[in-house]
Every structure is written in C-alpha cells, then in structure tokens.
Design an enzyme around this catalytic site. Structure first.
Site, PDB file in Angstrom:
ATOM      1  N   SER A  45       8.241  -8.867   5.574  1.00 26.55           N
ATOM      2  CA  SER A  45       8.970  -9.003   6.838  1.00 26.55           C
ATOM      3  C   SER A  45       8.779 -10.405   7.449  1.00 26.55           C
ATOM      4  O   SER A  45       7.859 -11.135   7.073  1.00 26.55           O
ATOM      5  CB  SER A  45       8.471  -7.945   7.824  1.00 26.55           C
ATOM      6  OG  SER A  45       7.085  -8.116   8.014  1.00 26.55           O
ATOM      7  N   CYS A  80      16.504  -6.580   0.841  1.00 29.37           N
ATOM      8  CA  CYS A  80      16.622  -7.815   1.619  1.00 29.37           C
ATOM      9  C   CYS A  80      17.991  -8.449   1.411  1.00 29.37           C
ATOM     10  O   CYS A  80      18.367  -9.340   2.148  1.00 29.37           O
ATOM     11  CB  CYS A  80      15.530  -8.791   1.227  1.00 29.37           C
ATOM     12  SG  CYS A  80      15.736  -9.362  -0.452  1.00 29.37           S
ATOM     13  N   GLU A 115      16.952  -7.139  11.995  1.00 30.05           N
ATOM     14  CA  GLU A 115      17.086  -6.477  10.690  1.00 30.05           C
ATOM     15  C   GLU A 115      16.794  -4.986  10.884  1.00 30.05           C
ATOM     16  O   GLU A 115      15.694  -4.623  11.309  1.00 30.05           O
ATOM     17  CB  GLU A 115      16.068  -7.084   9.713  1.00 30.05           C
ATOM     18  CG  GLU A 115      16.176  -6.519   8.312  1.00 30.05           C
ATOM     19  CD  GLU A 115      15.109  -7.073   7.368  1.00 30.05           C
ATOM     20  OE1 GLU A 115      13.933  -7.167   7.774  1.00 30.05           O
ATOM     21  OE2 GLU A 115      15.462  -7.379   6.227  1.00 30.05           O
ATOM     22  N   GLU A 149       0.835  -1.209   0.000  1.00 33.18           N
ATOM     23  CA  GLU A 149       0.000   0.000   0.000  1.00 33.18           C
ATOM     24  C   GLU A 149       0.870   1.260   0.000  1.00 33.18           C
ATOM     25  O   GLU A 149       0.365   2.357  -0.212  1.00 33.18           O
ATOM     26  CB  GLU A 149      -0.940  -0.010   1.214  1.00 33.18           C
ATOM     27  CG  GLU A 149      -0.278   0.066   2.589  1.00 33.18           C
ATOM     28  CD  GLU A 149       0.336  -1.251   3.080  1.00 33.18           C
ATOM     29  OE1 GLU A 149       0.445  -2.217   2.279  1.00 33.18           O
ATOM     30  OE2 GLU A 149       0.718  -1.313   4.258  1.00 33.18           O
TER      31      GLU A 149
HETATM   32  P1  NAD Z   1       5.695  -6.036   5.347  1.00 29.72           P
HETATM   33  O1  NAD Z   1       5.793  -7.412   5.882  1.00 29.72           O
HETATM   34  O2  NAD Z   1       5.340  -4.932   6.271  1.00 29.72           O
HETATM   35  O3  NAD Z   1       4.605  -5.976   4.163  1.00 29.72           O
HETATM   36  C1  NAD Z   1       4.626  -6.909   3.105  1.00 29.72           C
HETATM   37  C2  NAD Z   1       3.193  -7.096   2.591  1.00 29.72           C
HETATM   38  O4  NAD Z   1       2.396  -7.682   3.628  1.00 29.72           O
HETATM   39  C3  NAD Z   1       2.505  -5.795   2.191  1.00 29.72           C
HETATM   40  O5  NAD Z   1       1.760  -6.020   1.017  1.00 29.72           O
HETATM   41  C4  NAD Z   1       1.620  -5.482   3.386  1.00 29.72           C
HETATM   42  O6  NAD Z   1       0.456  -4.783   3.029  1.00 29.72           O
HETATM   43  C5  NAD Z   1       1.260  -6.861   3.914  1.00 29.72           C
HETATM   44  N1  NAD Z   1       1.065  -6.873   5.366  1.00 29.72           N
HETATM   45  C6  NAD Z   1       1.621  -6.031   6.291  1.00 29.72           C
HETATM   46  N2  NAD Z   1       1.237  -6.368   7.527  1.00 29.72           N
HETATM   47  C7  NAD Z   1       0.427  -7.443   7.409  1.00 29.72           C
HETATM   48  C8  NAD Z   1      -0.273  -8.254   8.345  1.00 29.72           C
HETATM   49  N3  NAD Z   1      -0.219  -8.026   9.645  1.00 29.72           N
HETATM   50  N4  NAD Z   1      -1.007  -9.288   7.864  1.00 29.72           N
HETATM   51  C9  NAD Z   1      -1.074  -9.550   6.537  1.00 29.72           C
HETATM   52  N5  NAD Z   1      -0.427  -8.804   5.602  1.00 29.72           N
HETATM   53  C10 NAD Z   1       0.317  -7.770   6.029  1.00 29.72           C
HETATM   54  O7  NAD Z   1       7.094  -5.751   4.611  1.00 29.72           O
HETATM   55  P2  NAD Z   1       7.625  -4.387   3.991  1.00 29.72           P
HETATM   56  O8  NAD Z   1       7.985  -3.452   5.095  1.00 29.72           O
HETATM   57  O9  NAD Z   1       6.734  -3.913   2.912  1.00 29.72           O
HETATM   58  O10 NAD Z   1       8.975  -4.902   3.282  1.00 29.72           O
HETATM   59  C11 NAD Z   1      10.220  -4.971   3.926  1.00 29.72           C
HETATM   60  C12 NAD Z   1      10.530  -6.379   4.396  1.00 29.72           C
HETATM   61  O11 NAD Z   1      10.501  -7.269   3.291  1.00 29.72           O
HETATM   62  C13 NAD Z   1      11.933  -6.515   4.965  1.00 29.72           C
HETATM   63  O12 NAD Z   1      11.874  -7.317   6.113  1.00 29.72           O
HETATM   64  C14 NAD Z   1      12.718  -7.212   3.865  1.00 29.72           C
HETATM   65  O13 NAD Z   1      13.835  -7.954   4.290  1.00 29.72           O
HETATM   66  C15 NAD Z   1      11.681  -8.083   3.287  1.00 29.72           C
HETATM   67  N6  NAD Z   1      12.012  -8.485   1.931  1.00 29.72           N
HETATM   68  C16 NAD Z   1      12.430  -9.769   1.744  1.00 29.72           C
HETATM   69  C17 NAD Z   1      12.801 -10.180   0.478  1.00 29.72           C
HETATM   70  C18 NAD Z   1      13.277 -11.577   0.246  1.00 29.72           C
HETATM   71  O14 NAD Z   1      13.355 -11.984  -0.908  1.00 29.72           O
HETATM   72  N7  NAD Z   1      13.597 -12.354   1.266  1.00 29.72           N
HETATM   73  C19 NAD Z   1      12.739  -9.287  -0.599  1.00 29.72           C
HETATM   74  C20 NAD Z   1      12.292  -7.980  -0.355  1.00 29.72           C
HETATM   75  C21 NAD Z   1      11.932  -7.598   0.917  1.00 29.72           C
END
Ligand code: NAD
Length: 497
Positions: free
Chosen positions: A227, A282, A382, A177
């Site tokens: 995350s 990441c 992290e 979002e």
């Molecule tokens: P996030 O987990 O906050 O959000 C990811 C997605 O999940 C979003 O679409 C969000 O709307 C949704 N979401 C958020 N909270 C939720 C909940 N409680 N229940 C269900 N859905 C929910 O992650 P972010 O801050 O957007 O991204 C950063 C994180 O992503 C970092 O931890 C990073 O390391 C990780 N990441 C990992 C990789 C990988 O390949 N391992 C790649 C890119 C990013």
C-alpha cells in the site's frame, strides 16, 4: 492441530520460537487453515546472517550455474503449477483460473532470470584513449530483502528473488502474513531445484520484522510491493539508511473509452478488469472515463457487471472470489456508503450480495457508480474492491487532463479505433503502463513493471533489464597494458595520454 508455517533459514525449514502467531484463514469460510509466526528478532537476525555467509560463495558462482538453477526451478514450478494454484486459491479466495494466472506470471519472470548471462553483460569500448580500453562489469550487492503484499502471493515474490539471486545476491523474503503458504511452497521448490543453503530465507511477521530488515546494516537493497502508506515509510526509512529501495504502491487506474471503440470489447474488458480478483489488483480498472457518445454504453457495462457473480475458488462459474479478510470487506462497504452519502448515483450495488453455501465469506458484489465528482473519496482513494466508477467527459483532452491530475500512475488503458488518438494518449498520459485496446497492461518480463508517481517510489523497476540494474552495481575499468616502458613524463592533467 492446525498447520504451523515454518521459517526457511540456511536451507532448513524451522519452527519459529515466537510467542506471537497469526491465523491464516480461508476468506470464503473464515476457516483457519494455518498459523503463521511473527518471527523473533533473533530469527530475523539469523536469516540475514545466513544470507550474508551464503553470499560469499554465491557471488563467485559462474553465471551459467546460476542460470541452470533458474532453469531447474522453472521446470519444477511448471510441473507443480496446478498444485501451487490450488493452495493459492484456498488462502486468497481467488478463482482457480485466476490463481493459475498468478502462478504463471511469476514463472515467466523465472524464465527471464534464466537469461541472466546476456542480461548482465557490461559494455566495452576499445581505445578510449591511445591503447587504453574501457569496460564495465556488473557485480551483485549482497543480501537483498523483499517485502510482498497479499494480493499476488506467487507472482510478486517471483518478481523479486529469482532476479536478485540470478544476479549473484542472496535474499530474505518477508511475504504477506495473510497468505504465506504459497510463498513457502515456492521456497520449498527452490530448495528442491538445488539452491544452496542460505540463498533464500523466508521469515514471517508484520511491521516489526519488516522494520528490522529495512534498517539492518547488512541489507543494502529493499524491494517492496504494497500500500501507499507502507510504501512511503519503506522508501523514506530505507533511503534514510542510504540503501537502494524500490517501492511499488497503490493505484487508481483509469480506462478511457472513445466513441469509435469496439463496443463489445469495451463492455467485456471493463467488466473483467474492474471486478476480476474482487478488484484486489494494483492494475484493476477502477475508473472508466467515457468520452462523448460512448457514455451511451454505461447501461450495458452495468448489465455486464451485474452478470458477474462472486463465488468460491473451485466454483467454475464464479467470476471472482471474496475480499481477503472481513476488515477489507468492511472497508469496501464503507466506501460504497461514502459514495452514496456524497450524492453519487449507485447504479449497481453489491453491498448485500449473498453467496449460497458460504454465509461467512467476505463477499462484495459488483458495484458501479456514475455521477461521481473528483472530490469524492470514492474517486480519490484506492478502494481495492469490485467497485467501478464511471466518469463522463466531452473530449480526449479532458480525459487526459483528468487522469494526469490524479496522483496515481500505475496503469491505464484506452479503447479506440483511431491510431492518432491512441498515439496522442500514449504520449501525453503521465502513467507508467499504458494499454491500447488492452485492459490490464501488465508488461511481460522482457520489459519492466513501470508504475509512476504515487504508485512507485524509486528509480529502477521490477524485472526486465531494470531489475538487473537494481540488483547489481556497475564497475567501470579503464585499462592500459604497456608494451614498452617508455618514459612519457609526469601527467598532472586529468586527460588520458
Ligand atoms: P500492505 O501495505 O498492507 O502490506 C504489504 C507488506 O507490508 C506486507 O508484507 C505487510 O506485512 C507489510 N506491512 C504492513 N504494514 C506495515 C507497516 N506498518 N510497516 C512495515 N511493513 C508493513 O499491502 P497489502 O494490503 O498486503 O496489499 C495491497 C496493496 O498493495 C494495495 O494498495 C495494492 O495497490 C498494492 N499493490 C501494488 C502493486 C504495484 O505493483 N504497484 C502490486 C500489488 C499490490
């Protein structure tokens, strides 16, 4: 009026009826550039239904036709590459060069999806028993779901829907979002490439939309990147509902520096890989492990980091942009404070950085600690900011033990001129992606993105051959054709006769 981000359902860009809207902001200025809806339950339901109906036709579409859609899409993405990167840079704050990389690494996956015919070939063995042949075929699953993070709004959606759709599935994407404009532009171009209605839907929102998709009876496969806390929830809930789930999560990536490494390469690589994209990758290097005498290079690494400065997306001199939002900035500053409070030596402190002309941006300057112990929160968690931790050990064995004791296993790199040391490292390290004299070893799409341990929950990874396994079922056929109807008697054993 600010732009309102539409939903894509059944080939139409529609205005959500939601009463809940969230601002999309430029993280360098806080200017609101769009409003994104939290799709209603009915809209999410409509999206799944449209994908379900479209699947009935799409699964019968010849593989060559599916590949040609991807070829047209790849062409359009390339034609619009810089325009997508500009949009992406504005909503994420990434520098233009880095934003182009985000788009390009996604285009490479679409190119890979063009090879779907050879990627989805089954296997055949003639005469598994007398005059009996055995062969396997791959078939799509149905409606697949993708939930993506803010930090790669082009590349990560493109890891998912092109591969899933090329395999014969239909797709519902729930992008972050925080930067939904880029994924919407990707979706628009997919329609322009000739995608039939219902192949790809995009719905917006946060956890409610995600949970509805995750628990829906008609969504057999869930791809998630984000995350650790959310990744664990997605994996547990999805598998509890007996779905296949791939959940890519957080990381703490170490770079090992051997004393025989090429020093200039080491210094430049650490600086770029730790603060690039403001540490919001990441695969960012967040821990540098100096082995033996290589610790003497720590001051040079510090000086190289001190020269990198954050700035706005269109500033060609900027090394990286802001944190995605003010809360993310506060979180990084909180970690820096925790490091100091725990007694670590902050040899470069970016907490008070100022970017001229952008007083409201979520800036954090390059920051570096040494004298860190593994029980400190700045080592254990992290940070997802431009913060580098330097650890010092005496031997390669100690470095390997340290990294294998860290719960994350996304990426690592080691710099050395010794083939034997590199061979030992690649063999013994419990991390899924290893760079040898390469700081950020993100595999190209002919391979898969193979995080391990707390950085990945599931079995089959993103893109490469593994994505085809994730997005298809294998059916194995054992076949016999009778030349004569000879009476061979009743066979009550399991053996083929
Ligand atoms: P996030 O987990 O906050 O959000 C990811 C997605 O999940 C979003 O679409 C969000 O709307 C949704 N979401 C958020 N909270 C939720 C909940 N409680 N229940 C269900 N859905 C929910 O992650 P972010 O801050 O957007 O991204 C950063 C994180 O992503 C970092 O931890 C990073 O390391 C990780 N990441 C990992 C990789 C990988 O390949 N391992 C790649 C890119 C990013």
């Amino acid at each position: 009026m600010t732009q309102q981000v539409p939903l894509l359902i059944n080939g139409e860009m529609i205005q959500s009826q939601s009463e809940q809207w969230l601002p999309v902001t430029n993280p360098a200025t806080q200017e609101v550039i769009a409003q994104v809806p939290c799709a209603t339950d009915a809209e999410v339901e409509q999206a799944v239904e449209a994908a379900k109906v479209a699947f009935e036709t799409w699964k019968e579409t010849p593989v060559g036709e599916r590949a040609r859609l991807m070829l047209r899409y790849q062409h359009l993405l390339k034609e619009n590459h810089d325009e997508i990167a500009t949009l992406l840079a504005q909503e994420t704050g990434k520098t233009f060069e880095d934003a182009k990389g985000d788009v390009w690494r996604g285009i490479e996956v679409v190119e890979h999806a063009c090879n779907i015919a050879s990627l989805s070939m089954g296997e055949t063995v003639e005469n598994v028993a007398r005059k009996i042949d055995c062969y396997s075929i791959t078939q799509p699953l149905g409606v697949c779901v993708g939930i993506t993070p803010f930090n790669f709004p082009a590349m990560i959606p493109l890891w998912m829907f092109p591969m899933a759709i090329a395999c014969g599935n239909t797709f519902v994407l729930k992008p972050s979002e925080q930067d939904p404009l880029t994924p919407m532009r990707l979706a628009e171009l997919f329609q322009e490439a000739g995608a039939p209605a219902g192949l790809l839907q995009v719905v917006h929102g946060t956890k409610d939309a995600v949970n509805q998709l995750l628990t829906h009876k008609d969504t057999p496969a869930i791809s998630f990147v984000g995350s650790v806390a959310v990744g664990e929830h997605i994996y547990r809930t999805g598998t509890d509902k007996m779905k296949r789930v791939q959940a890519f999560a957080g990381a703490k990536n170490h770079m090992v520096i051997m004393p025989d490494a090429a020093k200039n390469q080491v210094v430049n690589s650490i600086a770029g890989a730790s603060v690039g994209a403001a540490g919001q990758r990441c695969m960012a290097i967040s821990v540098a492990v100096f082995v033996g005498k290589s610790r003497e290079w720590i001051p040079e690494v510090r000086d190289a980091l001190a020269k990198v400065r954050p700035g706005a997306w269109n500033d060609p001199e900027a090394g990286y942009g802001p944190q995605i939002n003010p809360q993310a900035k506060e979180k990084v500053l909180g970690f820096i404070q925790q490091g100091k409070d725990a007694g670590a030596d902050c040899i470069l402190d970016g907490s008070d950085v100022v970017v001229e002309g952008y007083p409201d941006g979520n800036w954090v300057g390059p920051t570096m600690f040494r004298g860190v112990t593994t029980d400190m929160s700045i080592y254990q968690q992290e940070i997802f900011g431009p913060v580098l931790i330097a650890l010092e050990v005496e031997t390669l064995e100690e470095a390997i033990e340290l990294i294998n004791n860290n719960p994350y296993g996304n990426g690592t790199s080691m710099f050395t001129s010794s083939g034997a040391a590199a061979r030992k490292y690649q063999h013994e390290i419990k991390v899924g992606q290893v760079g040898i004299n390469v700081p950020v070893p993100v595999p190209l799409p002919m391979f898969s993105f193979t995080g391990w341990r707390k950085s990945f929950y599931g079995d089959q990874h993103a893109y490469g051959k593994q994505a085809v396994r994730f997005y298809t079922e294998t059916k194995t056929v054992t076949a016999r054709w009778f030349e004569d109807d000879i009476d061979t008697g009743v066979n009550t054993s399991i053996n083929l006769k």
